[in-house]
Design an enzyme around this catalytic site. Structure first.
Site, short mmCIF file in Angstrom:
data_model
loop_
_atom_site.label_atom_id
_atom_site.label_comp_id
_atom_site.label_asym_id
_atom_site.label_seq_id
_atom_site.Cartn_x
_atom_site.Cartn_y
_atom_site.Cartn_z
N GLY A 1 0.27 -4.77 10.24
CA GLY A 1 1.56 -4.44 9.64
C GLY A 1 1.62 -2.95 9.39
N LYS B 1 0.83 -1.21 0.00
CA LYS B 1 0.00 0.00 0.00
C LYS B 1 0.87 1.26 0.00
CE LYS B 1 -3.84 -2.15 2.53
NZ LYS B 1 -4.59 -2.17 3.81
N ALA C 1 -0.63 0.58 6.19
CA ALA C 1 -0.98 -0.32 7.29
C ALA C 1 -1.99 -1.35 6.81
CB ALA C 1 -1.54 0.46 8.47
N ASP C 2 -1.95 -2.52 7.43
CA ASP C 2 -2.92 -3.56 7.11
C ASP C 2 -3.20 -4.38 8.36
OD1 ASP C 2 -4.34 -4.96 4.70
OD2 ASP C 2 -3.52 -6.59 5.91
N THR C 3 -4.48 -4.64 8.62
CA THR C 3 -4.89 -5.34 9.84
C THR C 3 -5.67 -6.60 9.50
OG1 THR C 3 -5.04 -3.24 11.03
CG2 THR C 3 -6.16 -5.12 12.01
#
Length: 199
Positions: free
Chosen positions: A113, A54, A77-79
């Site tokens: 992340g 991203k 960010a990634d959740t």
């Protein structure tokens, strides 16, 4: 004097709220990536990979338009939620029901992340955070009523700890902001590596 721009590569209103909460001046550019890439990776590697993808997408998009005296740091960010299976965002109400049915009454992990990329050099770093979350037991009727609020439909694991979903959470071990979607202490550590301090 070098001007530093901060760009959030995310359309998540929760992440924007968290950055605003700590007084960071930033702009938002939504990335356009295939989030199914790398789904064969283990959970911690997956969230780091997607966060970096991203940030990289947005950094590449703006790198050619930077002025000579301008530095731009892009945050990605990634959740995800993980019990035995990895849970992303539900595609519909039925999937949201199945996710909540799966994690109710038990512990699960929330992993986020975080990546920061300098758009002028395309140098970047990434890391991840893990929080253990205990959800209380939920009846089918409670799950269905919660889904009717629409809150679960754009959130990993189909719940929002900062919203109505907070009433379902018995305990957490670790960073609360990680569960919301952006571990602020981890982000601050990454930004400092580029010479930027939130405080």
């Amino acid at each position: 004097m070098i001007t530093i721009r901060i760009v959030l590569a995310s359309s998540s209103p929760r992440r924007s709220q968290l950055l605003s909460q700590v007084g960071l001046d930033f702009e938002v550019i939504e990335p356009d990536i295939d989030e199914t890439n790398g789904l064969d990776l283990e959970a911690s590697r997956l969230v780091e990979f997607l966060a970096y993808e991203k940030a990289h997408f947005v950094a590449k998009k703006i790198s050619n338009n930077l002025k000579e005296d301008e530095k731009c740091l892009v945050i990605g960010a990634d959740t995800i939620v993980k019990k035995e299976k990895i849970l992303g965002k539900p595609q519909n109400s039925e999937e949201a029901f199945q996710m909540l049915k799966y994690i109710q009454g038990s512990w699960h992990k929330v992993l986020t992340g975080v990546a920061v990329i300098d758009a002028s050099t395309m140098n970047g770093i990434s890391d991840f955070e893990v929080t253990d979350v205990k959800m209380k037991e939920l009846s089918d009727s409670t799950i269905k009523a919660y889904i009717e609020t629409k809150e679960p439909l754009d959130k990993a694991g189909a719940y929002g700890i900062q919203g109505i979903g907070s009433i379902f959470i018995e305990k957490i071990n670790g960073c609360y902001f990680n569960v919301v979607g952006l571990p602020l202490a981890k982000l601050d550590t990454l930004l400092k590596k580029f010479g930027v301090s939130i405080v």
